[in-house]
Design an enzyme around this catalytic site. Structure first.
Site, PDB file in Angstrom:
ATOM      1  N   VAL A  12       0.775  -1.341   0.225  1.00  0.00           N
ATOM      2  CA  VAL A  12      -0.032   0.019   0.014  1.00  0.00           C
ATOM      3  C   VAL A  12       0.970   1.204  -0.149  1.00  0.00           C
ATOM      4  CG1 VAL A  12      -1.614   1.374   1.594  1.00  0.00           C
ATOM      5  CG2 VAL A  12      -2.046  -1.014   0.973  1.00  0.00           C
ATOM      6  N   ASP A  30      10.112   3.462   6.505  1.00  0.00           N
ATOM      7  CA  ASP A  30       9.756   2.230   6.853  1.00  0.00           C
ATOM      8  C   ASP A  30      10.851   1.710   7.910  1.00  0.00           C
ATOM      9  OD1 ASP A  30       8.166  -0.501   5.220  1.00  0.00           O
ATOM     10  OD2 ASP A  30       9.749  -0.995   6.544  1.00  0.00           O
ATOM     11  N   THR A  84      -1.973  -4.632   9.405  1.00  0.00           N
ATOM     12  CA  THR A  84      -2.875  -4.802  10.512  1.00  0.00           C
ATOM     13  C   THR A  84      -3.278  -6.266  10.482  1.00  0.00           C
ATOM     14  OG1 THR A  84      -4.706  -3.923   8.994  1.00  0.00           O
ATOM     15  CG2 THR A  84      -3.938  -2.505  10.875  1.00  0.00           C
ATOM     16  N   CYS A 258      -5.921 -10.084   2.602  1.00  0.00           N
ATOM     17  CA  CYS A 258      -6.815  -9.483   3.699  1.00  0.00           C
ATOM     18  C   CYS A 258      -7.974 -10.148   3.833  1.00  0.00           C
ATOM     19  CB  CYS A 258      -7.010  -8.022   2.963  1.00  0.00           C
ATOM     20  SG  CYS A 258      -5.601  -7.028   2.652  1.00  0.00           S
ATOM     21  N   ARG A 326       1.250 -13.911   2.757  1.00  0.00           N
ATOM     22  CA  ARG A 326       0.538 -13.778   3.933  1.00  0.00           C
ATOM     23  C   ARG A 326      -0.799 -14.452   3.679  1.00  0.00           C
ATOM     24  NH1 ARG A 326       0.868  -7.379   4.206  1.00  0.00           N
ATOM     25  NH2 ARG A 326       1.080  -7.768   2.050  1.00  0.00           N
TER      26      ARG A 326
HETATM   27  N1  LIG Z   1      -1.789  -5.360   0.010  1.00  0.00           N
HETATM   28  C1  LIG Z   1      -3.123  -5.036  -0.204  1.00  0.00           C
HETATM   29  O1  LIG Z   1      -3.663  -5.540  -1.336  1.00  0.00           O
HETATM   30  C2  LIG Z   1      -4.065  -4.291   0.676  1.00  0.00           C
HETATM   31  C3  LIG Z   1      -5.083  -3.662   0.041  1.00  0.00           C
HETATM   32  C4  LIG Z   1      -5.940  -2.786   0.742  1.00  0.00           C
HETATM   33  C5  LIG Z   1      -5.545  -2.645   2.160  1.00  0.00           C
HETATM   34  N2  LIG Z   1      -4.360  -3.001   2.670  1.00  0.00           N
HETATM   35  C6  LIG Z   1      -4.250  -2.860   4.112  1.00  0.00           C
HETATM   36  O2  LIG Z   1      -3.049  -1.875   4.139  1.00  0.00           O
HETATM   37  C7  LIG Z   1      -2.293  -2.021   5.223  1.00  0.00           C
HETATM   38  C8  LIG Z   1      -0.793  -2.326   4.899  1.00  0.00           C
HETATM   39  O3  LIG Z   1      -0.816  -3.531   3.956  1.00  0.00           O
HETATM   40  P1  LIG Z   1       0.385  -3.760   3.088  1.00  0.00           P
HETATM   41  O4  LIG Z   1      -0.032  -4.895   2.084  1.00  0.00           O
HETATM   42  O5  LIG Z   1       0.987  -2.705   2.457  1.00  0.00           O
HETATM   43  O6  LIG Z   1       1.427  -4.480   4.073  1.00  0.00           O
HETATM   44  P2  LIG Z   1       3.073  -4.750   3.811  1.00  0.00           P
HETATM   45  O7  LIG Z   1       3.425  -5.691   4.627  1.00  0.00           O
HETATM   46  O8  LIG Z   1       3.299  -5.055   2.149  1.00  0.00           O
HETATM   47  O9  LIG Z   1       3.829  -3.381   4.147  1.00  0.00           O
HETATM   48  C9  LIG Z   1       3.801  -2.704   5.427  1.00  0.00           C
HETATM   49  C10 LIG Z   1       5.251  -2.186   5.639  1.00  0.00           C
HETATM   50  O10 LIG Z   1       5.054  -1.384   6.681  1.00  0.00           O
HETATM   51  C11 LIG Z   1       6.394  -1.505   7.369  1.00  0.00           C
HETATM   52  N3  LIG Z   1       6.147  -1.464   8.591  1.00  0.00           N
HETATM   53  C12 LIG Z   1       5.417  -2.054   9.658  1.00  0.00           C
HETATM   54  N4  LIG Z   1       5.416  -1.421  10.775  1.00  0.00           N
HETATM   55  C13 LIG Z   1       6.083  -0.071  10.635  1.00  0.00           C
HETATM   56  C14 LIG Z   1       6.227   1.051  11.427  1.00  0.00           C
HETATM   57  N5  LIG Z   1       5.942   0.960  12.629  1.00  0.00           N
HETATM   58  N6  LIG Z   1       6.885   1.986  10.878  1.00  0.00           N
HETATM   59  C15 LIG Z   1       7.563   1.818   9.757  1.00  0.00           C
HETATM   60  N7  LIG Z   1       7.131   0.893   8.795  1.00  0.00           N
HETATM   61  C16 LIG Z   1       6.496  -0.043   9.361  1.00  0.00           C
HETATM   62  C17 LIG Z   1       7.029  -2.967   7.209  1.00  0.00           C
HETATM   63  O11 LIG Z   1       8.392  -3.156   7.270  1.00  0.00           O
HETATM   64  C18 LIG Z   1       6.358  -3.076   5.773  1.00  0.00           C
HETATM   65  O12 LIG Z   1       7.352  -2.956   4.917  1.00  0.00           O
HETATM   66  C19 LIG Z   1      -2.693  -3.047   6.029  1.00  0.00           C
HETATM   67  O13 LIG Z   1      -3.784  -2.591   6.888  1.00  0.00           O
HETATM   68  C20 LIG Z   1      -3.655  -4.015   4.987  1.00  0.00           C
HETATM   69  O14 LIG Z   1      -4.615  -4.605   5.507  1.00  0.00           O
HETATM   70  C21 LIG Z   1      -3.624  -3.769   1.953  1.00  0.00           C
END
Ligand SMILES: NC(=O)c1ccc[n+]([C@@H]2O[C@H](COP(=O)([O-])OP(=O)(O)OC[C@H]3O[C@@H](n4cnc5c(N)ncnc54)[C@H](O)[C@@H]3O)[C@@H](O)[C@H]2O)c1
Length: 402
Positions: A12, A30, A84, A258, A326
């Site tokens: 995201v 990050d 999350t 998700c 995941r």
């Molecule tokens: N991937 C999808 O298709 C998608 C779609 C819609 C919503 N979401 C939601 O978006 C959110 C993020 O998902 P994602 O897929 O991008 O996750 P991801 O794991 O791909 O990326 C998250 C990033 O956040 C970093 N991170 C974690 N804690 C941190 C912190 N405290 N400070 C700085 N960086 C930190 C991690 O190192 C990682 O690189 C989640 O809530 C997910 O449910 C994801």
């Protein structure tokens, strides 16, 4: 042009960063240093953001990745895009959001607009993020707070940040106004709802809708098999109805990392209010039972025992053409195969390395179970990779399957 920091540079956060960097000065924060180093070298780790895009932004300094929290200090806008997940008891785990709030609270020097894009239950912005940022702040700053839930579908090109409608709501009218101003720079369709709670709930309901419909079609796959009819032909037949029907596909899992998680967030708040979330819970059960059902079908086709048989699982990411593992159903399929004392290997040209083991060459097993079929896999090679092939995707002809 605004100074924007995006906390979390995963699927995201990096996607948003890449679009925002055409209009704003973006810091992609990050806490994984290895990710930050690669991003600053112009190497993207996610599908959908190309190295060329990244390098273009780096060259004009409209983007930089950082794991140094002081780099977000003078941001005007901060977007939270951290995971999350569920904890070991399958309850919402907001620890990443808490740590993001700490980074924001401890580092921001001026009032900013703080937008959450991470998926969570209604009330997260109002009752969790705002109080936490205030708790961690060293000085009293009047930040604005908003939510704009993310709808990115990794690997998809027809619907993207620009043309996918985006919901948003601020805690105050000024927060809503500024949120709209920010996203309108790179998103064509913005829809304001009356409160952050509505936007948060809409996101959870979108994914719950998919989860229960996938469970329904997974259950129907079992019924169709027991009736001796093709689930796919039946679904194609039902889809000829031009209204009142939407096609979902049976599979080993739910095709999204998700989808198994978000409905549990909704069930969690429902239970806190004393409302049973029966559909959600039953749908979770049905979907989680699919790997066992698939292995039972394979076992039945192979003399009633998989003990000592060589089984190759093909495709271990949660959906085609992404490397994200995941909540992948492949994990449960493999666990069930181990429980049946099969000798298991896996092949995935996109994932390559997973849970401490490496992808093996395609073929060489007695049995192949296709969990995820990436476009780069040659379908004819997959079909002939073992004497017995079971396809959970519905895409291969001439083999056994759902
Ligand atoms: N991937 C999808 O298709 C998608 C779609 C819609 C919503 N979401 C939601 O978006 C959110 C993020 O998902 P994602 O897929 O991008 O996750 P991801 O794991 O791909 O990326 C998250 C990033 O956040 C970093 N991170 C974690 N804690 C941190 C912190 N405290 N400070 C700085 N960086 C930190 C991690 O190192 C990682 O690189 C989640 O809530 C997910 O449910 C994801």
């Amino acid at each position: 042009m605004a100074k924007v920091s995006i906390i979390g540079q995963g699927y995201v956060g990096l996607t948003i960063a890449s679009f925002a960097a055409d209009h704003h000065e973006v810091v992609g924060f990050d806490n994984r240093k290895s990710v930050v180093e690669k991003l600053n070298l112009g190497q993207s780790h996610i599908e959908g953001v190309t190295a060329e895009e990244l390098r273009r932004h780096l060259a004009v300094k409209s983007y930089m990745a950082s794991s140094n929290s002081s780099d977000i200090a003078d941001s005007e806008i901060v977007v939270i895009a951290v995971p999350t997940p569920l904890d070991s008891n399958r309850k919402p785990d907001l620890s990443h959001i808490e740590s993001a709030c700490r980074t924001i609270g401890e580092n921001l020097k001026n009032p900013a607009l703080i937008i959450n894009e991470s998926t969570s239950f209604p009330g997260t912005v109002r009752n969790y993020i705002k109080p936490l940022v205030e708790k961690f702040s060293k000085q009293s700053l009047d930040h604005l707070y908003a939510i704009s839930p993310e709808r990115v579908d990794p690997g998809r090109v027809d619907w993207n940040q620009k043309n996918t409608p985006r919901l948003y709501a601020g805690l105050t009218p000024e927060a809503s106004r500024r949120t709209k101003e920010f996203y309108s720079t790179f998103c064509d369709y913005l829809i304001e709802v009356s409160s952050p709670e509505v936007a948060e709930a809409a996101k959870l309901f979108e994914n719950t809708f998919r989860q229960v419909n996938i469970a329904l079609v997974n259950e129907f796959a079992e019924i169709a098999h027991a009736l001796g009819i093709s689930v796919h032909e039946t679904l194609n037949a039902a889809s000829t109805k031009p209204y009142g029907f939407m096609k979902f596909h049976p599979s080993a899992g739910v095709g999204g990392h998700c989808i198994p998680v978000d409905p549990t967030y909704l069930a969690f708040v429902a239970s806190q209010k004393g409302v049973p979330a029966k559909f959600i819970e039953r749908a979770n059960e049905v979907n989680l039972e699919m790997p066992k059902y698939i292995v039972s079908r394979v076992k039945a086709d192979n003399g009633g025992s998989l003990k000592g048989k060589k089984v190759q699982v093909i495709g271990v990411s949660y959906k085609p053409n992404v490397a994200d593992t995941r909540e992948t159903p492949a994990e449960l399929v493999i666990a069930e195969l181990h429980a049946q004392e099969a000798n298991v290997t896996w092949h995935d040209p996109v994932v390559k390395s997973w849970k401490g083991s490496d992808s093996t060459e395609l073929g060489g097993a007695d049995i192949a179970i296709v969990v995820t079929l990436h476009d780069i896999l040659d379908q004819a090679e997959v079909t002939s990779s073992a004497a017995y092939v079971f396809d959970t995707t519905g895409k291969l002809n001439g083999v056994r399957g759902l």
